[in-house]
Design a protein around this motif. Structure first.
Motif, short mmCIF file in Angstrom:
data_model
loop_
_atom_site.label_atom_id
_atom_site.label_comp_id
_atom_site.label_asym_id
_atom_site.label_seq_id
_atom_site.Cartn_x
_atom_site.Cartn_y
_atom_site.Cartn_z
N LYS A 184 0.62 -0.97 -0.11
CA LYS A 184 -0.10 -0.11 -0.13
C LYS A 184 0.94 1.18 0.12
CE LYS A 184 -3.65 2.49 2.47
NZ LYS A 184 -4.50 2.84 1.49
N THR A 185 0.83 1.72 -1.01
CA THR A 185 1.72 3.38 -1.48
C THR A 185 0.46 4.56 -1.15
OG1 THR A 185 1.13 3.25 -3.69
CG2 THR A 185 2.89 2.09 -2.46
N THR A 186 -0.85 4.21 -1.05
CA THR A 186 -1.45 5.24 -0.67
C THR A 186 -1.50 6.05 0.94
OG1 THR A 186 -3.58 4.05 -0.59
CG2 THR A 186 -2.38 4.71 -2.85
N GLY A 191 -8.29 0.52 -0.11
CA GLY A 191 -7.04 -1.12 -0.04
C GLY A 191 -8.31 -1.80 -0.46
N GLU A 193 -8.22 -6.06 0.79
CA GLU A 193 -7.25 -7.35 1.99
C GLU A 193 -7.15 -8.14 1.04
OE1 GLU A 193 -8.53 -8.92 5.82
OE2 GLU A 193 -7.89 -7.47 6.34
N THR A 217 -3.20 -5.03 3.04
CA THR A 217 -4.02 -4.48 2.50
C THR A 217 -3.14 -3.64 1.64
OG1 THR A 217 -5.66 -3.77 4.69
CG2 THR A 217 -5.74 -1.76 2.69
N VAL A 218 -3.64 -3.91 0.51
CA VAL A 218 -2.86 -4.04 -0.86
C VAL A 218 -4.37 -2.23 -1.73
CG1 VAL A 218 -2.76 -4.21 -3.45
CG2 VAL A 218 -3.18 -6.25 -1.00
N ASP A 219 -3.05 -1.27 -1.52
CA ASP A 219 -3.83 0.13 -2.85
C ASP A 219 -2.50 -0.04 -3.54
OD1 ASP A 219 -5.28 1.54 -3.35
OD2 ASP A 219 -5.00 3.16 -2.33
N PRO A 221 -0.10 -1.37 -4.98
CA PRO A 221 1.58 -1.80 -4.30
C PRO A 221 2.78 -1.40 -5.18
CG PRO A 221 0.23 -3.45 -6.09
CD PRO A 221 -0.75 -2.27 -5.48
#
Length: 237
Positions: A184-186, A191, A193, A217-219, A221
């Motif tokens: 997650k870079t935001t 995001g 999961e 949590t992925v947003d 990536p």
């Protein structure tokens, strides 16, 4: 008058005897001539038969010689091929580089050539360190780019954290490669999961691996290139 008749009769008889003699001579001559011609014909036939027999014998001998030569050539070719095959076997595998020497052919790594593991790191806000080692007995090469990291079946993939291409890494024995993935870079609450990531060496890898990573949590990536030093695999955004 009577004498003339006797003379005439005698002359006729003489003429008849002469004619018969001439006929006999002619028949005898014809017989002898026929015999001679037949003899010549027989002799010619015998000569022709002898010539044919000689020709057949010569042809058979030539054919036998040719067959023998062909057989010898075939045996020679078989032996030559056997020798080549033996030389190839003795030379071992690999690419022929000339002068009878062979070099090992490099093998690109596939996901199924690697023993995978992951480790959670806290640096740079937290990331997942992907660890790759070659399976026992395997030597293969990783590209100087980043691994493909995907999440679920929604088509989410990590973008490259580095825009340059590094050196290829040869995995063998204890050599280890590392890539860092920031899920997650935001700076928001957006995001999705996931508890697993799907990793492949590159886009052409037909056997990607699913690796457990715990709840993340992925947003948007990102992922780094492959590195031999884990300190170089920190995914700064």
């Amino acid at each position: 008058m009577r004498k003339n008749r006797l003379r005439t009769t005698a002359l006729a008889a003489t003429a008849l005897v002469a004619a018969l003699s001439l006929t006999a001579c002619t028949d005898s001559g014809a017989a002898k001539s026929g015999s001679s011609l037949n003899g010549s014909s027989s002799s010619a036939d015998n000569t022709t038969n002898a010539s044919n027999a000689s020709s057949t014998s010569d042809s058979s001998d030539a054919s036998a010689a040719d067959n023998g030569q062909s057989s010898d050539a075939k045996d020679s070719g078989t032996k030559a091929q056997g020798g080549t095959s033996s030389t190839g076997t003795a030379g071992g595998s690999g690419a022929d580089v000339g002068n009878g020497e062979r070099a090992e052919v490099g093998q690109a790594c596939g996901a199924n050539d690697i023993n995978w593991s992951t480790r959670e790191e806290s640096q740079a806000g937290g990331y997942i360190l992907i660890i790759a080692k070659a399976k026992p007995g395997i030597t293969c090469t990783l590209p100087g780019t980043y691994p493909v990291v995907a999440f679920g079946s929604g088509g989410i993939e990590a973008r490259p954290a580095e825009h340059s291409v590094g050196d290829e890494i040869t995995l063998s024995g204890k050599t280890t490669a590392y890539a860092g993935m920031n899920p997650k870079t935001t700076n928001n609450n957006d995001g999705i999961e996931f508890e697993d990531i799907i990793v492949a060496v590159d886009q052409g890898d037909p056997n990607p691996e699913s690796l457990p990573v715990g709840a993340i949590t992925v947003d948007k990536p990102i992922v780094t290139n492959w590195h031999t030093n884990p300190a170089d695999a920190v995914p700064f955004s």
